[in-house]
Design an enzyme around this catalytic site. Structure first.
Site, PDB file in Angstrom:
ATOM      1  N   HIS A 200       0.818  -1.219   0.000  1.00 48.19           N
ATOM      2  CA  HIS A 200       0.000   0.000   0.000  1.00 48.19           C
ATOM      3  C   HIS A 200       0.848   1.263   0.000  1.00 48.19           C
ATOM      4  O   HIS A 200       0.415   2.307  -0.483  1.00 48.19           O
ATOM      5  CB  HIS A 200      -1.020  -0.036   1.133  1.00 48.19           C
ATOM      6  CG  HIS A 200      -2.161  -0.937   0.783  1.00 48.19           C
ATOM      7  ND1 HIS A 200      -2.259  -2.216   1.231  1.00 48.19           N
ATOM      8  CD2 HIS A 200      -3.210  -0.740  -0.052  1.00 48.19           C
ATOM      9  CE1 HIS A 200      -3.336  -2.779   0.710  1.00 48.19           C
ATOM     10  NE2 HIS A 200      -3.929  -1.906  -0.069  1.00 48.19           N
ATOM     11  N   ASP A 466      -4.607  -8.466  -4.846  1.00 43.48           N
ATOM     12  CA  ASP A 466      -4.810  -9.606  -3.960  1.00 43.48           C
ATOM     13  C   ASP A 466      -5.050 -10.887  -4.744  1.00 43.48           C
ATOM     14  O   ASP A 466      -4.588 -11.956  -4.339  1.00 43.48           O
ATOM     15  CB  ASP A 466      -5.993  -9.341  -3.022  1.00 43.48           C
ATOM     16  CG  ASP A 466      -5.563  -8.485  -1.842  1.00 43.48           C
ATOM     17  OD1 ASP A 466      -4.482  -8.743  -1.298  1.00 43.48           O
ATOM     18  OD2 ASP A 466      -6.303  -7.556  -1.483  1.00 43.48           O
ATOM     19  N   CYS A 513      -9.574  -2.694 -10.492  1.00 38.14           N
ATOM     20  CA  CYS A 513      -9.066  -1.574  -9.693  1.00 38.14           C
ATOM     21  C   CYS A 513      -7.723  -1.907  -9.065  1.00 38.14           C
ATOM     22  O   CYS A 513      -7.170  -1.100  -8.325  1.00 38.14           O
ATOM     23  CB  CYS A 513     -10.082  -1.140  -8.642  1.00 38.14           C
ATOM     24  SG  CYS A 513     -10.444  -2.433  -7.456  1.00 38.14           S
TER      25      CYS A 513
HETATM   26  C1  PEP Z   1      -6.612  -5.203  -4.964  1.00 37.13           C
HETATM   27  O1  PEP Z   1      -6.431  -6.124  -4.148  1.00 37.13           O
HETATM   28  O2  PEP Z   1      -6.300  -5.286  -6.172  1.00 37.13           O
HETATM   29  C2  PEP Z   1      -7.195  -3.928  -4.518  1.00 37.13           C
HETATM   30  C3  PEP Z   1      -7.483  -2.971  -5.382  1.00 37.13           C
HETATM   31  O3  PEP Z   1      -7.366  -3.753  -3.185  1.00 37.13           O
HETATM   32  P1  PEP Z   1      -6.181  -3.335  -2.174  1.00 37.13           P
HETATM   33  O4  PEP Z   1      -4.960  -3.021  -2.999  1.00 37.13           O
HETATM   34  O5  PEP Z   1      -6.648  -2.142  -1.423  1.00 37.13           O
HETATM   35  O6  PEP Z   1      -6.033  -4.559  -1.351  1.00 37.13           O
HETATM   36 MG    MG Z   2      -7.404  -6.012  -2.240  1.00 35.75          MG
END
Ligand code: PEP
Ligand code: MG
Length: 591
Positions: A200, A466, A513
């Site tokens: 993140h 993920d 996303c």
């Molecule tokens: C993902 O897992 O691709 C996602 C967009 O969620 P995060 O990165 O916040 O886990």
């Molecule tokens: Mg995720």
């Protein structure tokens, strides 16, 4: 280990996670403080333990006066006076006497006693609905961190909110909660020993447009404050004491970048349409209400992912229903009629709450996370669902659940939404009766039951960050296995394909996303696989649009067809790179 360049420059190689080049002085942050453990002190050692505590207080006072003097000299007396409140904490005998009593009565080490008592006071102050007292709680925590460092013989990290000059931050690690606290105006770049492209902190660096390199192994122990370095977030290198030749080469790169920026600005008002007329929806991922402006500035068509957990970080209490409502409403009404997809709380993994000390888990990414956490922490979930529902009356709000692993979780969450809708109806509080609800598809099990999920949802959003880690069993945070984190692995291509087919069979749309959506090398593959929408960090919307406007859907489909037939991640990646280089070479590696 650094590699020595031909003329004395030292080159550290890591993983490029946020494009851009910067140069400046290095500031090394401290390593994380070791856990504070309780130690028994023999009766004969109690007096010395108290002395040790008093000495740490005196040292902290001297240090604070010195920081105050430096800040006043650099930024003026008003900024310097911030430290008056810190100095007062050190003189608060109620707290200090209690620590001394605890050392005497319980015969425990000074750091344990001080930490326990200072934290209890800070938590009490922070819990009171009063801005002034909350600030005092923050002061108390700042000061207690300094005292603890002195007790533990560690150097204190600098106050990052008062960086005097722009610098490159080097650190062993940067947690999302640390990163949000940095004074971004003075951060030129990030360089960390650990981490990966989808951690993140890397995601945040991209949305802030701060060049970043992670996975530099032991750089934080080899680099020192004040060294001059060049950080290249395109190729993942940090060069200490760069030669004139290196600086010259990077100067040319910077000029190319400036000319690309100009082209990208021109694409902002244009639609995301391929050369053969296929329309792609391009939305943005945001982390806080203030990011709404960036959505518009970068020409996105709404928000594809609002990561609401950032509203919960660095606070002493979870935000109330009302506070959340205000944040969601602000984004929805500023962007109306554009859609805003609010994701319900995705805590756990690498995002933790200060106010909710979760038990340490061996596998936090497989643990008490996201929808699993919310379905058990009903009060927190209720506040959030009601806030989202109320905000849905003020704009084009949609909602999605993170980390759904099967139908049962979806049914439970939907039942709660129905219950809170009833509550609001009875109270005459408006909300969108037709609120669109979707789910993140980010576990392999969700893909396998996508058909069942699609029947009950209005949209899917593929969380590839993920999905890749769970499908390939590769920790997305671990730089040692970053080479195994392969978005073009045939398994991933097939999982995405299955998801798109299930969605389209039920006439619902699919967005991506995860970070794959913003990679110019991979976005054409997603489009070719039939993904309807790409959601990226706001500053990455223009480059993705630039690419789409130079691409043909037929080329993207050919690529997807090839990828579905292929048995090799490397072969698929090579094809993706070939197409990206052909349609938009400017976007690759800053060349
Ligand atoms: C993902 O897992 O691709 C996602 C967009 O969620 P995060 O990165 O916040 O886990
Ligand atoms: Mg995720």
């Amino acid at each position: 280990m650094a590699q020595a360049g031909p003329t004395g420059e030292r080159i550290f190689r890591g993983i490029p996670v946020s494009g851009g080049v910067c140069r400046g002085k290095i500031l090394v942050l401290d390593r994380p403080r070791p856990a504070i453990s309780r130690r028994e002190i023999p009766e004969s050692g109690v007096a010395e333990e108290i002395n040790r505590f008093e000495r740490a207080l005196a040292t902290t006072r001297t240090q604070l006066l010195e920081v105050q003097r430096r800040v006043s000299a650099a930024l003026g007396a008003e900024e310097g006076s911030i430290f008056d409140a810190h100095l007062l904490v050190l003189e608060d005998r109620t707290v200090l006497d209690e620590v001394v009593r605890m050392i005497q009565e319980q015969r425990v080490n000074a750091e344990y006693a001080f930490h326990a008592i200072a934290e209890r006071y800070a938590a009490t102050l922070a819990a009171i609905e009063d801005d002034y007292l909350r600030e005092r709680a923050a002061d108390m925590r700042d000061v207690s961190a300094r005292v603890l460092n002195n007790l533990l013989g560690l150097e204190h990290d600098l106050d990052l909110r008062h960086l005097k000059e722009p610098c490159i931050i080097v650190s062993h690690d940067l947690s999302p909660s640390n990163t949000v606290q940095l004074d971004k105006r003075n951060v030129l770049g990030f360089a960390t020993d650990v981490g990966s492209k989808t951690s993140h902190t890397a995601i945040m660096a991209r949305s802030l447009r701060i060049p970043a390199v992670v996975g530099l192994k032991d750089a934080s122990t080899q680099l020192a404050d004040g060294q001059y370095a060049l950080l290249d977030g395109f190729s993942g290198v940090v060069i200490v004491d760069p030669t004139d030749q290196t600086l010259f080469q990077y100067g040319q790169l910077a000029r190319k970048q400036a000319s690309l920026e100009e082209k990208l600005r021109d694409t902002v008002p244009q639609p995301a349409v391929t050369l053969d007329g296929h329309r792609v929806i391009l939305t943005a991922n945001i982390e806080q209400a203030a990011d709404a402006e960036q959505v518009k500035v970068n020409g996105a068509e709404g928000v594809g992912l609002f990561r609401t957990e950032y509203l919960f970080l660095n606070r002493q209490l979870p935000p109330s229903e009302e506070q959340q409502y205000q944040a969601y409403r602000e984004v929805a009404s500023r962007l109306k009629p554009m859609p805003v997809v609010i994701r319900t709380l995705d805590l756990g993994g690498d995002k933790f709450l200060a106010h909710l000390p979760l038990p340490k888990e061996i596998n936090p990414f497989l643990g008490w996370r996201a929808i699993r956490f919310c379905l058990q922490e009903r009060d927190i979930f209720r506040d959030q669902l009601r806030a989202i529902l109320r905000a849905s009356a003020e704009g084009n709000v949609r909602m999605m659940y993170p980390m759904v692993s099967g139908l049962e979780e979806l049914n439970q969450a939907n039942a709660l939404v129905a219950e809170y809708m009833n509550e609001l109806r009875r109270a005459g509080i408006p909300f969108d009766e037709k609120l669109q609800i979707g789910a993140m598809i980010e576990t392999p099990s969700a893909v396998m039951v996508a058909d069942s999920l699609a029947k009950r949802l209005n949209f899917f959003s593929l969380g590839t960050n993920d999905l890749i880690q769970y499908s390939l069993a590769v920790d997305r945070m671990n730089e040692k296995i970053a080479h195994l984190y392969e978005p073009t692995h045939p398994a991933i291509i097939r999982l995405i394909n299955t998801t798109v087919q299930a969605a389209h069979n039920h006439q619902i749309k699919v967005s991506v996303c995860g970070e794959m959506a913003s990679d110019p090398v991979l976005a054409p593959l997603l489009i070719g696989l039939g993904v309807d929408e790409l959601s990226t960090a706001p500053p990455l919307v223009p480059p993705v649009k630039f690419l789409i406007r130079r691409l043909k859907l037929s080329e993207a489909r050919d690529l997807a067809h090839f990828a579905l037939e292929s048995e090799s991640a490397a072969e698929i990646l090579a094809r993706c790179q070939e197409l990206a280089r052909k349609v938009a070479p400017e976007l690759l590696n800053g060349e």
